[in-house]
Design a protein around this motif. Structure first.
Motif, mmCIF file in Angstrom:
data_model
loop_
_atom_site.group_PDB
_atom_site.id
_atom_site.type_symbol
_atom_site.label_atom_id
_atom_site.label_comp_id
_atom_site.label_asym_id
_atom_site.label_seq_id
_atom_site.Cartn_x
_atom_site.Cartn_y
_atom_site.Cartn_z
ATOM 1 N N TYR A 219 12.426 -4.053 1.553
ATOM 2 C CA TYR A 219 11.975 -3.151 2.616
ATOM 3 C C TYR A 219 11.638 -1.782 2.036
ATOM 4 O O TYR A 219 12.205 -1.381 1.032
ATOM 5 N N PRO A 220 10.672 -1.055 2.674
ATOM 6 C CA PRO A 220 9.992 -1.320 3.933
ATOM 7 C C PRO A 220 8.904 -2.384 3.816
ATOM 8 O O PRO A 220 8.288 -2.537 2.758
ATOM 9 N N VAL A 221 8.669 -3.094 4.932
ATOM 10 C CA VAL A 221 7.681 -4.165 4.999
ATOM 11 C C VAL A 221 6.583 -3.767 5.984
ATOM 12 O O VAL A 221 6.878 -3.283 7.080
ATOM 13 N N ASN A 222 5.338 -3.964 5.576
ATOM 14 C CA ASN A 222 4.193 -3.676 6.447
ATOM 15 C C ASN A 222 3.980 -4.856 7.389
ATOM 16 O O ASN A 222 3.655 -5.961 6.961
ATOM 17 N N LEU A 223 4.179 -4.615 8.688
ATOM 18 C CA LEU A 223 4.026 -5.677 9.681
ATOM 19 C C LEU A 223 2.576 -5.859 10.113
ATOM 20 O O LEU A 223 2.223 -6.888 10.705
ATOM 21 N N GLY A 224 1.751 -4.878 9.826
ATOM 22 C CA GLY A 224 0.345 -4.921 10.242
ATOM 23 C C GLY A 224 -0.087 -3.552 10.718
ATOM 24 O O GLY A 224 0.674 -2.576 10.656
ATOM 25 N N ASN A 225 -1.305 -3.449 11.184
ATOM 26 C CA ASN A 225 -1.855 -2.175 11.625
ATOM 27 C C ASN A 225 -1.846 -2.062 13.144
ATOM 28 O O ASN A 225 -2.024 -3.061 13.861
ATOM 29 N N HIS A 226 -1.650 -0.846 13.614
ATOM 30 C CA HIS A 226 -1.642 -0.598 15.050
ATOM 31 C C HIS A 226 -3.047 -0.817 15.610
ATOM 32 O O HIS A 226 -4.030 -0.337 15.027
ATOM 33 N N PRO A 227 -3.184 -1.534 16.713
ATOM 34 C CA PRO A 227 -4.522 -1.845 17.243
ATOM 35 C C PRO A 227 -5.310 -0.626 17.704
ATOM 36 O O PRO A 227 -6.541 -0.678 17.787
ATOM 37 N N LYS A 228 -4.626 0.496 17.989
ATOM 38 C CA LYS A 228 -5.341 1.657 18.503
ATOM 39 C C LYS A 228 -5.916 2.555 17.413
ATOM 40 O O LYS A 228 -7.024 3.063 17.542
ATOM 41 N N ASP A 229 -5.156 2.774 16.330
ATOM 42 C CA ASP A 229 -5.640 3.699 15.305
ATOM 43 C C ASP A 229 -5.717 3.082 13.904
ATOM 44 O O ASP A 229 -6.119 3.753 12.960
ATOM 45 N N GLY A 230 -5.294 1.822 13.773
ATOM 46 C CA GLY A 230 -5.387 1.161 12.478
ATOM 47 C C GLY A 230 -4.353 1.602 11.470
ATOM 48 O O GLY A 230 -4.404 1.189 10.309
ATOM 49 N N GLN A 231 -3.389 2.450 11.890
ATOM 50 C CA GLN A 231 -2.343 2.914 10.982
ATOM 51 C C GLN A 231 -1.248 1.846 10.854
ATOM 52 O O GLN A 231 -0.970 1.122 11.814
ATOM 53 N N PRO A 232 -0.608 1.735 9.678
ATOM 54 C CA PRO A 232 0.378 0.673 9.468
ATOM 55 C C PRO A 232 1.641 0.854 10.301
ATOM 56 O O PRO A 232 2.055 1.984 10.593
ATOM 57 N N ILE A 233 2.236 -0.263 10.663
ATOM 58 C CA ILE A 233 3.537 -0.281 11.325
ATOM 59 C C ILE A 233 4.518 -0.890 10.339
ATOM 60 O O ILE A 233 4.341 -2.022 9.884
ATOM 61 N N MET A 234 5.551 -0.111 9.995
ATOM 62 C CA MET A 234 6.474 -0.517 8.949
ATOM 63 C C MET A 234 7.825 -0.902 9.535
ATOM 64 O O MET A 234 8.327 -0.252 10.464
ATOM 65 N N LEU A 235 8.392 -1.946 8.980
ATOM 66 C CA LEU A 235 9.766 -2.337 9.290
ATOM 67 C C LEU A 235 10.639 -1.755 8.188
ATOM 68 O O LEU A 235 10.486 -2.095 7.017
ATOM 69 N N ARG A 236 11.553 -0.877 8.574
ATOM 70 C CA ARG A 236 12.334 -0.119 7.603
ATOM 71 C C ARG A 236 13.824 -0.404 7.764
ATOM 72 O O ARG A 236 14.287 -0.769 8.841
ATOM 73 N N LEU A 237 14.546 -0.194 6.674
ATOM 74 C CA LEU A 237 16.002 -0.328 6.676
ATOM 75 C C LEU A 237 16.616 1.025 6.414
ATOM 76 O O LEU A 237 16.323 1.662 5.398
ATOM 77 N N ALA A 238 17.453 1.497 7.329
ATOM 78 C CA ALA A 238 18.146 2.771 7.175
ATOM 79 C C ALA A 238 19.642 2.541 7.262
ATOM 80 O O ALA A 238 20.104 1.407 7.400
#
Length: 295
Positions: A219-238
């Protein structure tokens, strides 16, 4: 977002981080944090509105004084700030120590002092003989569970070799820091920051296997891009567990949900819910600053 205060039953409670920021500003920016400054500035602005004072002259006068404070603050060493904070909050910082004895119980040579972490994320009381002595008496930022975990697992010999990465052959180590235990890929060396992952959410750190550590280190893992702005959505471990992040918006993943079950669709659902928070500073200049420049 910056953990200066917490809200409980619609009441604001100052956190230690907020108290430190207040102490820093009061000590190094004494003029602008004085009560009379606000009153005097309001009078000057009223004069500007009435046409008695020229606004550019007012700003030049203010900036000439304020910039001198900024210059002095920029030249400060972190140790100077730590000493100031220790003097300001010393009575409460060291009150929980047995008999308020500040001698290091591990090396017997050092003195316990207030320290700020390298990354500014946490604060702790530790031995001034670091790195020869890594004793930490108390962490001052983080969840109670993490602090309990740190105390329960002090029997771990650090760094503890868990194994080697199957591809790179780098060492996978279990280490302890001011905010709990973490796994690290590779050894510390100058100019290189090894990849790390917190394991503070794991109660028994002795049970961590190489497979567990490698899973956390991915981690972090890229889950894909947001449909509205194309920015990545990351799955993070804290330290508090898993979360999803899109730009400055963060949403926690439910404790009972496995990280492998978090899909892009689930992440979007979390990010659109009520329990989201913002982090960092927004990019771009504030509108007030842009308006002043336009003038």
């Amino acid at each position: 977002d910056r953990n200066y205060v917490t809200v409980k039953s619609r009441i604001l409670y100052p956190e230690f981080r907020g108290r430190m920021v207040s102490a820093f500003l009061s000590h190094y920016f004494s003029e602008v944090t004085d009560y009379s400054f606000t009153a005097d500035m309001e009078t000057e602005l009223d004069n500007v509105s009435a046409g008695l004072t020229e606004w550019k002259g007012l700003l030049v006068d203010y900036w000439s004084r304020f910039s001198s404070y900024c210059t002095c603050a920029q030249s400060l060493h972190i140790h100077q700030v730590e000493k100031m904070l220790e003097k300001t909050f010393g009575d409460s910082l060291f009150a929980s120590l047995p008999n308020k004895d500040r001698s290091c119980p591990v090396c017997g040579e050092g003195t316990l002092i207030f320290k700020v972490s390298r990354f500014g994320a946490g604060y702790f009381i530790g031995c001034n003989q670091h790195p020869r002595c890594n004793y930490i008496a108390k962490t001052l930022y983080g969840d109670d569970d993490e602090e309990d975990t740190l105390q329960r697992n002090t029997n771990v010999d650090e760094p503890k070799l868990i194994g080697h990465h199957p591809a790179s052959k780098e060492k996978v180590l279990l280490k302890s820091g001011p905010y709990g235990f973490y796994v690290q890929l590779g050894e510390d060396r100058t100019g290189y920051l090894p990849k790390r992952a917190s394991v503070s959410h794991i109660k028994d750190v002795d049970s961590i296997t190489l497979e567990d550590a490698l899973e956390l280190l991915r981690y972090p893992v890229n889950l894909g891009n947001h449909p509205k702005d194309g920015q990545p959505i990351m799955l993070r471990l804290a330290r508090a567990g898993f979360s999803v992040r899109h730009r400055r918006t963060i949403a926690s993943v439910p404790k009972n949900m496995k990280p492998n079950d978090v899909t892009l669709e689930k992440a979007l659902e979390f990010l659109s819910g009520k329990d989201v928070r913002r982090c960092g500073r927004p990019k771009g200049k504030p509108k007030r600053e842009e308006a002043l420049e336009a003038m």
